[in-house]
Design a protein around this motif. Structure first.
Motif, PDB file in Angstrom:
ATOM      1  N   ARG A  63       0.836  -1.200   0.000  1.00 12.11           N
ATOM      2  CA  ARG A  63       0.000   0.000   0.000  1.00 12.11           C
ATOM      3  C   ARG A  63       0.876   1.257   0.000  1.00 12.11           C
ATOM      4  O   ARG A  63       0.599   2.223  -0.725  1.00 12.11           O
ATOM      5  CB  ARG A  63      -0.920   0.008   1.220  1.00 12.11           C
ATOM      6  CG  ARG A  63      -1.864   1.222   1.265  1.00 12.11           C
ATOM      7  CD  ARG A  63      -2.796   1.192   2.453  1.00 12.11           C
ATOM      8  NE  ARG A  63      -3.728   0.082   2.352  1.00 12.11           N
ATOM      9  CZ  ARG A  63      -3.721  -0.975   3.153  1.00 12.11           C
ATOM     10  NH1 ARG A  63      -2.803  -1.073   4.108  1.00 12.11           N
ATOM     11  NH2 ARG A  63      -4.614  -1.926   3.009  1.00 12.11           N
ATOM     12  N   LEU A  64       1.925   1.249   0.787  1.00 14.23           N
ATOM     13  CA  LEU A  64       2.819   2.403   0.834  1.00 14.23           C
ATOM     14  C   LEU A  64       3.624   2.546  -0.460  1.00 14.23           C
ATOM     15  O   LEU A  64       3.865   3.661  -0.927  1.00 14.23           O
ATOM     16  CB  LEU A  64       3.754   2.281   2.043  1.00 14.23           C
ATOM     17  CG  LEU A  64       3.058   2.456   3.410  1.00 14.23           C
ATOM     18  CD1 LEU A  64       3.995   2.088   4.546  1.00 14.23           C
ATOM     19  CD2 LEU A  64       2.552   3.892   3.561  1.00 14.23           C
ATOM     20  N   VAL A  65       4.039   1.423  -1.048  1.00 11.75           N
ATOM     21  CA  VAL A  65       4.719   1.474  -2.340  1.00 11.75           C
ATOM     22  C   VAL A  65       3.794   2.088  -3.387  1.00 11.75           C
ATOM     23  O   VAL A  65       4.214   2.914  -4.211  1.00 11.75           O
ATOM     24  CB  VAL A  65       5.178   0.063  -2.781  1.00 11.75           C
ATOM     25  CG1 VAL A  65       5.688   0.086  -4.222  1.00 11.75           C
ATOM     26  CG2 VAL A  65       6.271  -0.460  -1.857  1.00 11.75           C
ATOM     27  N   ALA A  66       2.518   1.679  -3.362  1.00 13.85           N
ATOM     28  CA  ALA A  66       1.536   2.206  -4.318  1.00 13.85           C
ATOM     29  C   ALA A  66       1.355   3.711  -4.159  1.00 13.85           C
ATOM     30  O   ALA A  66       1.043   4.413  -5.135  1.00 13.85           O
ATOM     31  CB  ALA A  66       0.197   1.493  -4.142  1.00 13.85           C
ATOM     32  N   GLU A  67       1.572   4.217  -2.950  1.00 14.75           N
ATOM     33  CA  GLU A  67       1.436   5.654  -2.693  1.00 14.75           C
ATOM     34  C   GLU A  67       2.702   6.421  -3.064  1.00 14.75           C
ATOM     35  O   GLU A  67       2.763   7.646  -2.903  1.00 14.75           O
ATOM     36  CB  GLU A  67       1.102   5.877  -1.214  1.00 14.75           C
ATOM     37  CG  GLU A  67      -0.273   5.344  -0.825  1.00 14.75           C
ATOM     38  CD  GLU A  67      -0.516   5.395   0.672  1.00 14.75           C
ATOM     39  OE1 GLU A  67       0.415   5.822   1.413  1.00 14.75           O
ATOM     40  OE2 GLU A  67      -1.616   5.022   1.119  1.00 14.75           O
ATOM     41  N   GLY A  68       3.719   5.696  -3.527  1.00 14.61           N
ATOM     42  CA  GLY A  68       4.951   6.346  -3.941  1.00 14.61           C
ATOM     43  C   GLY A  68       5.940   6.603  -2.822  1.00 14.61           C
ATOM     44  O   GLY A  68       6.888   7.376  -2.989  1.00 14.61           O
ATOM     45  N   THR A  69       5.741   5.940  -1.698  1.00 17.84           N
ATOM     46  CA  THR A  69       6.619   6.131  -0.542  1.00 17.84           C
ATOM     47  C   THR A  69       7.955   5.427  -0.765  1.00 17.84           C
ATOM     48  O   THR A  69       7.995   4.282  -1.228  1.00 17.84           O
ATOM     49  CB  THR A  69       5.959   5.570   0.741  1.00 17.84           C
ATOM     50  OG1 THR A  69       4.641   6.102   0.855  1.00 17.84           O
ATOM     51  CG2 THR A  69       6.763   5.948   1.972  1.00 17.84           C
ATOM     52  N   GLU A  70       9.048   6.100  -0.451  1.00 16.76           N
ATOM     53  CA  GLU A  70      10.372   5.502  -0.587  1.00 16.76           C
ATOM     54  C   GLU A  70      10.553   4.386   0.443  1.00 16.76           C
ATOM     55  O   GLU A  70       9.932   4.399   1.520  1.00 16.76           O
ATOM     56  CB  GLU A  70      11.458   6.563  -0.383  1.00 16.76           C
ATOM     57  CG  GLU A  70      11.441   7.682  -1.419  1.00 16.76           C
ATOM     58  CD  GLU A  70      11.813   7.188  -2.806  1.00 16.76           C
ATOM     59  OE1 GLU A  70      12.512   6.149  -2.902  1.00 16.76           O
ATOM     60  OE2 GLU A  70      11.421   7.840  -3.799  1.00 16.76           O
ATOM     61  N   LEU A  71      11.422   3.418   0.129  1.00 14.11           N
ATOM     62  CA  LEU A  71      11.609   2.267   1.015  1.00 14.11           C
ATOM     63  C   LEU A  71      12.079   2.685   2.401  1.00 14.11           C
ATOM     64  O   LEU A  71      11.649   2.121   3.423  1.00 14.11           O
ATOM     65  CB  LEU A  71      12.592   1.273   0.397  1.00 14.11           C
ATOM     66  CG  LEU A  71      12.161   0.599  -0.912  1.00 14.11           C
ATOM     67  CD1 LEU A  71      13.152  -0.500  -1.274  1.00 14.11           C
ATOM     68  CD2 LEU A  71      10.763   0.030  -0.806  1.00 14.11           C
ATOM     69  N   ALA A  72      12.948   3.674   2.451  1.00 15.70           N
ATOM     70  CA  ALA A  72      13.443   4.133   3.754  1.00 15.70           C
ATOM     71  C   ALA A  72      12.301   4.698   4.596  1.00 15.70           C
ATOM     72  O   ALA A  72      12.223   4.467   5.813  1.00 15.70           O
ATOM     73  CB  ALA A  72      14.535   5.183   3.561  1.00 15.70           C
ATOM     74  N   ASP A  73      11.392   5.433   3.947  1.00 19.88           N
ATOM     75  CA  ASP A  73      10.257   6.005   4.670  1.00 19.88           C
ATOM     76  C   ASP A  73       9.260   4.922   5.078  1.00 19.88           C
ATOM     77  O   ASP A  73       8.624   5.018   6.134  1.00 19.88           O
ATOM     78  CB  ASP A  73       9.564   7.063   3.809  1.00 19.88           C
ATOM     79  CG  ASP A  73      10.455   8.274   3.558  1.00 19.88           C
ATOM     80  OD1 ASP A  73      11.273   8.580   4.437  1.00 19.88           O
ATOM     81  OD2 ASP A  73      10.328   8.884   2.475  1.00 19.88           O
ATOM     82  N   ILE A  74       9.103   3.893   4.219  1.00 23.26           N
ATOM     83  CA  ILE A  74       8.237   2.764   4.573  1.00 23.26           C
ATOM     84  C   ILE A  74       8.765   2.082   5.828  1.00 23.26           C
ATOM     85  O   ILE A  74       8.016   1.744   6.743  1.00 23.26           O
ATOM     86  CB  ILE A  74       8.146   1.763   3.409  1.00 23.26           C
ATOM     87  CG1 ILE A  74       7.419   2.375   2.214  1.00 23.26           C
ATOM     88  CG2 ILE A  74       7.436   0.477   3.852  1.00 23.26           C
ATOM     89  CD1 ILE A  74       7.397   1.492   0.984  1.00 23.26           C
ATOM     90  N   ALA A  75      10.068   1.893   5.865  1.00 22.83           N
ATOM     91  CA  ALA A  75      10.688   1.266   7.031  1.00 22.83           C
ATOM     92  C   ALA A  75      10.413   2.068   8.293  1.00 22.83           C
ATOM     93  O   ALA A  75      10.087   1.507   9.351  1.00 22.83           O
ATOM     94  CB  ALA A  75      12.190   1.133   6.798  1.00 22.83           C
TER      95      ALA A  75
END
Length: 213
Positions: A162-174
């Motif tokens: 869901r966060l990837v779909a929103e364009g969130t960077e991997l570091a921010d997802i973490a």
């Protein structure tokens, strides 16, 4: 010059061993200008394949595969005497609708064809109940012990996708999920490998189509 077909035309093929039954179904098709008949020798071109059987059983599912082995083939079954097939296996084989012959009507038939062509389905209440029980059993006995949902994706994989779909960077997802960036990459790799998805975009697309994000 070939006849132009409207973009919303539904291409329907009919497989009916009984010539009288076939003629009756064809007459219904010809009463709707949005439907175009596909000849029996061109079943792979049909949006919906109508198959009539007396009893739906395991041999019926084999018949469907022999008629059209396209993975995205969609079938409507007109059933005469009863249902003795595995409902989930029938859906997996492409069955999208079942119509009982004793309660058959032209209006319901045409409406069902358009529903299937639009990506929907129509099962009688009894078969819907059976399918729901099979899904519940699979979720409880097979998927839940492995931390998966019916879509084959675990809750934490859903959060990451869901966060990837929103364009969130991997570091921010973490940071958002209190994982390490390495763990986020591992989660994405795991779902892509398990479901044979090519990349992150493919994984997101799968999750969207499955209706989970």
């Amino acid at each position: 010059m070939p006849q132009q077909v409207l973009t919303d035309t539904v291409r329907v093929a009919i497989h009916a061993p009984d010539a009288i039954v076939r003629a009756g179904l064809l007459s219904y098709l010809h009463n709707d200008r949005r439907i175009r008949e596909v000849p029996p020798d061109r079943l792979r071109e049909a949006d919906v394949i109508v198959v009539t059987v007396d009893v739906a059983d395991t041999s019926t599912l084999d018949l469907l595969h022999s008629l059209c082995d396209r993975p995205d083939a969609r079938f409507a079954l007109v059933v005469g005497k009863g249902w003795h097939a595995d409902v989930s296996a029938a859906v997996d084989r492409g069955v999208r609708a079942v119509l009982w012959r004793d309660s058959f009507s032209q209006a319901a038939f045409i409406r069902t064809l358009h529903t299937i062509a639009d990506g929907g389905g129509s099962l009688p209440p009894t078969l819907q109940g059976t399918l729901m029980e099979q899904v519940r059993w699979a979720q409880r006995e097979l998927l839940a012990p492995r931390g998966l949902t019916a879509s084959g994706i675990s809750p934490r994989e859903v959060d990451v996708l869901r966060l990837v779909a929103e364009g969130t960077e991997l570091a921010d997802i973490a940071t958002k999920l209190s994982y390490s960036e390495r763990t986020v990459k591992y989660i994405l790799y795991g779902v892509m490998k398990r479901l044979h998805l090519k990349n992150r975009a493919h994984a997101v697309s799968y999750a969207i189509r499955a209706g989970i994000i």
